[in-house]
Write a protein that holds these residues in place. Structure first.
Motif, mmCIF file in Angstrom:
data_model
loop_
_atom_site.group_PDB
_atom_site.id
_atom_site.type_symbol
_atom_site.label_atom_id
_atom_site.label_comp_id
_atom_site.label_asym_id
_atom_site.label_seq_id
_atom_site.Cartn_x
_atom_site.Cartn_y
_atom_site.Cartn_z
ATOM 1 N N ASN A 1 13.474 -1.685 0.419
ATOM 2 C CA ASN A 1 12.320 -2.710 0.747
ATOM 3 C C ASN A 1 11.170 -2.072 0.165
ATOM 4 O O ASN A 1 10.500 -0.833 0.501
ATOM 5 C CB ASN A 1 12.426 -2.574 2.450
ATOM 6 N N ASN B 1 8.062 -1.991 0.906
ATOM 7 C CA ASN B 1 7.117 -1.521 1.902
ATOM 8 C C ASN B 1 7.674 -0.181 2.289
ATOM 9 O O ASN B 1 6.917 0.496 3.242
ATOM 10 C CB ASN B 1 7.186 -2.527 3.199
ATOM 11 N N ASP B 2 8.857 0.309 2.109
ATOM 12 C CA ASP B 2 9.236 1.613 2.318
ATOM 13 C C ASP B 2 9.675 2.579 1.100
ATOM 14 O O ASP B 2 10.177 3.684 1.382
ATOM 15 C CB ASP B 2 10.622 1.359 3.235
ATOM 16 N N VAL C 1 2.555 4.103 0.856
ATOM 17 C CA VAL C 1 3.584 4.107 1.936
ATOM 18 C C VAL C 1 3.624 5.478 2.513
ATOM 19 O O VAL C 1 3.474 5.550 3.611
ATOM 20 C CB VAL C 1 4.954 3.417 1.246
ATOM 21 N N ARG D 1 0.707 5.345 4.883
ATOM 22 C CA ARG D 1 0.928 4.601 5.920
ATOM 23 C C ARG D 1 1.965 5.275 6.835
ATOM 24 O O ARG D 1 1.836 5.238 8.184
ATOM 25 C CB ARG D 1 1.379 3.218 5.751
#
Length: 148
Positions: free
Chosen positions: A92, A94-95, A101, A104
């Motif tokens: 993913n 987002n990871d 990232v 985050r």
């Protein structure tokens, strides 16, 4: 020590704490459009964490600086970020362990700890500098549950 200046977060809290730290880690971005970042390489990441709140704890701290360092430095220093499976994966985007990232995930790990504290401080921003000329700032949206 070189004086550091960071983007300011405007907030209504009484206290603001900033913690600087660094860690050395390797990573690669598992996507064909990442160019040379697809290859395994390393950085000395510089991190600034901004925490704010209205109440001090029983020790007179908003949060203990050492706790913040332990959450970040112990987890990431001298590691391959891609192997930190609680935070990153190659499925993913987002990871992926990009600087965005990483910032985050540091925020999420810090805020998870802060949520356990009786005085309920909030992490307002995390700045991660990957190189001398490139950095990312992560701030949760003001409408998010963590800034109520």
């Amino acid at each position: 020590m070189l004086q550091q200046f960071y983007p300011q977060v405007f907030h209504p809290y009484t206290y603001e704490l900033n913690k600087d730290m660094h860690f050395a880690a390797a990573h690669f971005v598992p996507h064909e459009s990442a160019g040379s970042c697809q290859e395994l390489h390393g950085h000395t990441y510089f991190v600034n964490i901004t925490v704010a709140g209205d109440e001090l704890n029983e020790s007179g701290f908003l949060v203990n600086f050492q706790d913040l360092k332990n959450i970040v430095h112990k987890r990431y220093d001298h590691s391959l970020l891609n192997n930190q499976n609680d935070d990153f994966n190659d499925k993913n985007s987002n990871d992926f362990p990009t600087t965005e990232v990483v910032a985050r995930k540091i925020y999420e790990n810090i805020q998870s700890h802060l949520d356990t504290l009786q005085n309920q401080p909030k992490c307002l921003q995390v700045l991660v500098r990957e190189t001398p000329t490139s950095y990312v700032v992560y701030r949760p949206k003001a409408s998010g549950k963590n800034l109520e």
